[in-house]
Write a protein that holds these residues in place. Structure first.
Motif, PDB file in Angstrom:
ATOM      1  N   MET A 193      26.593 -14.194 -43.014  1.00 31.69           N
ATOM      2  CA  MET A 193      27.095 -13.266 -44.038  1.00 31.69           C
ATOM      3  C   MET A 193      26.495 -13.598 -45.412  1.00 31.69           C
ATOM      4  SD  MET A 193      28.974 -11.208 -42.287  1.00 31.69           S
ATOM      5  CE  MET A 193      30.116 -11.046 -40.905  1.00 31.69           C
ATOM      6  N   ARG A 194      26.382 -14.908 -45.709  1.00 32.34           N
ATOM      7  CA  ARG A 194      25.821 -15.309 -47.016  1.00 32.34           C
ATOM      8  C   ARG A 194      24.353 -14.916 -47.134  1.00 32.34           C
ATOM      9  NH1 ARG A 194      29.194 -20.218 -46.797  1.00 32.34           N
ATOM     10  NH2 ARG A 194      27.547 -21.262 -45.632  1.00 32.34           N
ATOM     11  N   THR A 195      23.572 -15.160 -46.062  1.00 28.13           N
ATOM     12  CA  THR A 195      22.140 -14.853 -46.152  1.00 28.13           C
ATOM     13  C   THR A 195      21.908 -13.353 -46.274  1.00 28.13           C
ATOM     14  OG1 THR A 195      21.935 -14.841 -43.727  1.00 28.13           O
ATOM     15  CG2 THR A 195      21.393 -16.894 -44.852  1.00 28.13           C
ATOM     16  N   ARG A 196      22.849 -12.560 -45.791  1.00 29.12           N
ATOM     17  CA  ARG A 196      22.714 -11.092 -45.885  1.00 29.12           C
ATOM     18  C   ARG A 196      23.502 -10.509 -47.055  1.00 29.12           C
ATOM     19  NH1 ARG A 196      19.793 -12.888 -42.994  1.00 29.12           N
ATOM     20  NH2 ARG A 196      18.874 -12.208 -41.039  1.00 29.12           N
ATOM     21  N   ALA A 209      21.235 -10.658 -27.806  1.00 27.90           N
ATOM     22  CA  ALA A 209      20.526 -10.451 -29.077  1.00 27.90           C
ATOM     23  C   ALA A 209      20.206  -8.968 -29.297  1.00 27.90           C
ATOM     24  CB  ALA A 209      19.247 -11.278 -29.104  1.00 27.90           C
ATOM     25  N   ARG A 210      19.874  -8.256 -28.215  1.00 27.41           N
ATOM     26  CA  ARG A 210      19.573  -6.811 -28.365  1.00 27.41           C
ATOM     27  C   ARG A 210      20.788  -6.049 -28.881  1.00 27.41           C
ATOM     28  NH1 ARG A 210      16.219  -7.797 -23.859  1.00 27.41           N
ATOM     29  NH2 ARG A 210      17.868  -7.314 -22.347  1.00 27.41           N
ATOM     30  N   ALA A 211      21.972  -6.434 -28.405  1.00 30.05           N
ATOM     31  CA  ALA A 211      23.196  -5.774 -28.899  1.00 30.05           C
ATOM     32  C   ALA A 211      23.462  -6.167 -30.350  1.00 30.05           C
ATOM     33  CB  ALA A 211      24.383  -6.157 -28.020  1.00 30.05           C
ATOM     34  N   ALA A 212      23.293  -7.465 -30.652  1.00 33.39           N
ATOM     35  CA  ALA A 212      23.553  -7.952 -32.016  1.00 33.39           C
ATOM     36  C   ALA A 212      22.585  -7.336 -33.027  1.00 33.39           C
ATOM     37  CB  ALA A 212      23.452  -9.480 -32.054  1.00 33.39           C
ATOM     38  N   ALA A 213      21.374  -7.027 -32.581  1.00 26.41           N
ATOM     39  CA  ALA A 213      20.352  -6.483 -33.487  1.00 26.41           C
ATOM     40  C   ALA A 213      20.722  -5.091 -33.993  1.00 26.41           C
ATOM     41  CB  ALA A 213      18.997  -6.435 -32.779  1.00 26.41           C
ATOM     42  N   LYS A 214      21.629  -4.412 -33.282  1.00 28.59           N
ATOM     43  CA  LYS A 214      22.020  -3.053 -33.692  1.00 28.59           C
ATOM     44  C   LYS A 214      23.099  -3.052 -34.771  1.00 28.59           C
ATOM     45  CE  LYS A 214      20.924  -1.278 -29.100  1.00 28.59           C
ATOM     46  NZ  LYS A 214      21.478  -0.819 -27.823  1.00 28.59           N
ATOM     47  N   ILE A 215      23.668  -4.229 -35.061  1.00 30.45           N
ATOM     48  CA  ILE A 215      24.772  -4.323 -36.034  1.00 30.45           C
ATOM     49  C   ILE A 215      24.343  -5.219 -37.189  1.00 30.45           C
ATOM     50  CG2 ILE A 215      27.189  -5.003 -36.365  1.00 30.45           C
ATOM     51  CD1 ILE A 215      26.987  -2.802 -34.338  1.00 30.45           C
ATOM     52  N   SER A 216      24.288  -4.672 -38.389  1.00 33.85           N
ATOM     53  CA  SER A 216      23.858  -5.504 -39.529  1.00 33.85           C
ATOM     54  C   SER A 216      24.800  -5.391 -40.722  1.00 33.85           C
ATOM     55  CB  SER A 216      22.443  -5.097 -39.957  1.00 33.85           C
ATOM     56  OG  SER A 216      22.422  -3.726 -40.307  1.00 33.85           O
ATOM     57  N   ASP A 217      25.982  -4.750 -40.526  1.00 39.13           N
ATOM     58  CA  ASP A 217      26.873  -4.538 -41.675  1.00 39.13           C
ATOM     59  C   ASP A 217      28.023  -5.538 -41.739  1.00 39.13           C
ATOM     60  OD1 ASP A 217      28.354  -3.742 -39.512  1.00 39.13           O
ATOM     61  OD2 ASP A 217      28.881  -1.751 -40.288  1.00 39.13           O
ATOM     62  N   GLY A 218      28.000  -6.551 -40.850  1.00 39.51           N
ATOM     63  CA  GLY A 218      29.068  -7.558 -40.883  1.00 39.51           C
ATOM     64  C   GLY A 218      30.311  -7.164 -40.115  1.00 39.51           C
ATOM     65  N   THR A 241      36.104  -7.914 -39.351  1.00 40.38           N
ATOM     66  CA  THR A 241      34.967  -8.382 -38.546  1.00 40.38           C
ATOM     67  C   THR A 241      35.457  -8.764 -37.153  1.00 40.38           C
ATOM     68  OG1 THR A 241      33.733  -9.196 -40.456  1.00 40.38           O
ATOM     69  CG2 THR A 241      33.161 -10.157 -38.333  1.00 40.38           C
ATOM     70  N   GLN A 242      34.802  -8.207 -36.130  1.00 38.23           N
ATOM     71  CA  GLN A 242      35.173  -8.479 -34.740  1.00 38.23           C
ATOM     72  C   GLN A 242      34.238  -9.510 -34.125  1.00 38.23           C
ATOM     73  OE1 GLN A 242      37.668  -7.198 -32.741  1.00 38.23           O
ATOM     74  NE2 GLN A 242      38.487  -6.268 -34.599  1.00 38.23           N
ATOM     75  N   LEU A 243      34.799 -10.458 -33.356  1.00 38.94           N
ATOM     76  CA  LEU A 243      33.967 -11.352 -32.558  1.00 38.94           C
ATOM     77  C   LEU A 243      33.806 -10.736 -31.174  1.00 38.94           C
ATOM     78  CD1 LEU A 243      35.165 -15.001 -33.288  1.00 38.94           C
ATOM     79  CD2 LEU A 243      33.508 -13.609 -34.502  1.00 38.94           C
ATOM     80  N   ASN A 244      32.581 -10.615 -30.722  1.00 37.28           N
ATOM     81  CA  ASN A 244      32.311 -10.105 -29.379  1.00 37.28           C
ATOM     82  C   ASN A 244      31.832 -11.259 -28.516  1.00 37.28           C
ATOM     83  OD1 ASN A 244      32.830  -7.338 -30.033  1.00 37.28           O
ATOM     84  ND2 ASN A 244      30.949  -7.389 -31.219  1.00 37.28           N
ATOM     85  N   PHE A 245      32.605 -11.566 -27.503  1.00 34.42           N
ATOM     86  CA  PHE A 245      32.428 -12.777 -26.707  1.00 34.42           C
ATOM     87  C   PHE A 245      31.781 -12.431 -25.369  1.00 34.42           C
ATOM     88  CE2 PHE A 245      34.818 -16.102 -24.072  1.00 34.42           C
ATOM     89  CZ  PHE A 245      33.924 -17.104 -24.388  1.00 34.42           C
ATOM     90  N   THR A 246      30.628 -13.051 -25.084  1.00 30.66           N
ATOM     91  CA  THR A 246      29.926 -12.850 -23.815  1.00 30.66           C
ATOM     92  C   THR A 246      29.814 -14.194 -23.097  1.00 30.66           C
ATOM     93  OG1 THR A 246      28.629 -11.042 -24.764  1.00 30.66           O
ATOM     94  CG2 THR A 246      27.789 -12.025 -22.740  1.00 30.66           C
TER      95      THR A 246
END
Length: 400
Positions: free
Chosen positions: A378-381, A262-271, A145-150
């Protein structure tokens, strides 16, 4: 696990017993350490205790064959609880028994010595036993899992003229401004979890040259196509350059940059990716309603928001966004989880002027909630970490 008992010894003169169980982990030196107590079930010789959870570490310290001793007591109001009996088991034995009712004899050694016909002081039955894996932040990082920092920095006029020593953005040749210290403190730690070390960095609330357009999400490196800066040093460099070229203005809008990440985060849902947005601000916010709405929407995404407040302002609005006491809501909709961590920078400034110490204190508290926020997503998903050995390469992060 859940347990019940049957035909326990009667200890109370006027009633039956009030039984409870005490679990002990055995230690290497032969002693025992209490690791769990059940609730008391009043006035019965056939109690059924509530199911409970206990970490495997607390029960046996990872040694599945280590003895677990369980004492059965009759509760007394004055604290002089009567010993009914005991039995031993182990984690391995309990886990084998999860598919069958296992019955343990409760024995009282003193009674056994005194009475020839003594059989037992009742029985305890294991009704259910299950083991759940609880993953840690490190498990997900090891699994790829990568952290993407903005970064988003407040360029509004309330910060003061950057050429004046009173400004929160003042570029002193001798020491970092509060903005630069906050950015460096948080960024230098979080960049170790970001494999490409490329950080999108934005400013908000400034007039941009040449035509004086007001922007609430302009790239600090002045490159609309690629707002990435190389490492935290690259972010600092672009930040200093922006201070020389833009005009601090206003108003202070958080929502545009939150929605952008949020728009970028919305494209990634696999953890495989998790987004962290750092907002550094002097705390005067002009779009509270829109910001709350943006936070509520982002709370279902793999995303966290860190807000560092610099300067002397009262930060009631930031505290409200933090949502530790009352979950953030918008139009009757509550945030799915807590994704905002707010800290006022002044609480971490070392009195002796030691900047390194100030930055270390700030970073520790600012980043304290990120692991738990990532785990809650991760738990909720129901996303489990990938095994480190054969984890496939993660896709390149979506650009905010």
């Amino acid at each position: 696990m859940q347990l019940c008992a049957n035909k326990l010894d009667k200890k109370d003169f006027f009633g039956k017993s009030d039984p409870f169980l005490v679990f002990y982990r055995s230690n290497e030196d032969g002693t025992f350490t209490i690791c769990h107590k059940t609730e008391v079930v009043k006035n019965t010789l056939n109690p059924v205790w509530q199911p409970f959870s206990i970490p495997v570490r607390a029960l046996c310290n990872g040694d599945y064959d280590r003895t677990v001793k369980i004492d059965v007591y009759d509760w007394d109001r004055d604290g002089s609880h009567d010993f009914i009996g005991e039995f031993t088991t182990s984690y391995r034995e309990l886990s084998k028994a999860q598919n069958q009712f296992t019955v343990y004899e409760v024995l009282n050694p003193r009674k056994k010595c005194k009475k020839k016909k003594y059989v037992n002081s009742g029985t305890v039955t294991l009704l259910s036993f299950s083991v759940d894996s609880e993953f840690t932040f490190v498990d997900y990082i090891k699994g790829g899992t990568q952290l993407n920092f903005t970064v988003a920095i407040d360029f509004t006029a309330s910060n003061g003229n950057p050429l004046q020593p009173t400004s929160l953005h003042y570029m002193s040749p001798y020491q970092l401004s509060a903005y630069a210290m906050a950015l460096k403190a948080v960024g230098e730690i979080i960049q170790d979890y970001d494999s490409d070390k490329l950080f999108p960095a934005y400013g908000f609330g400034a007039k941009l040259p040449p035509e004086g357009r007001i922007s609430h999400q302009f790239p600090l490196n002045n490159n609309d196509e690629d707002p990435n800066c190389v490492g935290i040093e690259g972010v600092l460099e672009s930040y200093f350059q922006s201070l020389r070229t833009v005009q601090l203005y206003g108003p202070t809008y958080f929502a545009p940059v939150i929605n952008q990440v949020a728009r970028a985060a919305a494209k990634i849902s696999d953890g495989s990716q998790y987004y962290v947005l750092l907002i550094i601000t002097d705390g005067v916010i002009s779009d509270m309603t829109q910001t709350k709405e943006a936070i509520v929407s982002a709370s279902s995404l793999p995303m966290s928001i860190i807000i560092v407040g610099v300067g002397p302002a009262m930060f009631e609005a930031m505290e409200e966004l933090d949502g530790d006491d009352v979950r953030v809501s918008s139009r009757g909709r509550y945030a799915e989880r807590d994704i905002v961590q707010f800290v006022p920078f002044r609480d971490y400034v070392d009195r002796s002027g030691n900047q390194v110490l100030s930055m270390a204190r700030l970073a520790k508290d600012v980043l304290a909630e990120i692991p738990e926020q990532l785990l809650s997503y991760m738990r909720t998903r129901d996303i489990q970490p990938r095994p480190p050995a054969n984890s496939s390469p993660t896709p390149a992060p979506e650009q905010p």
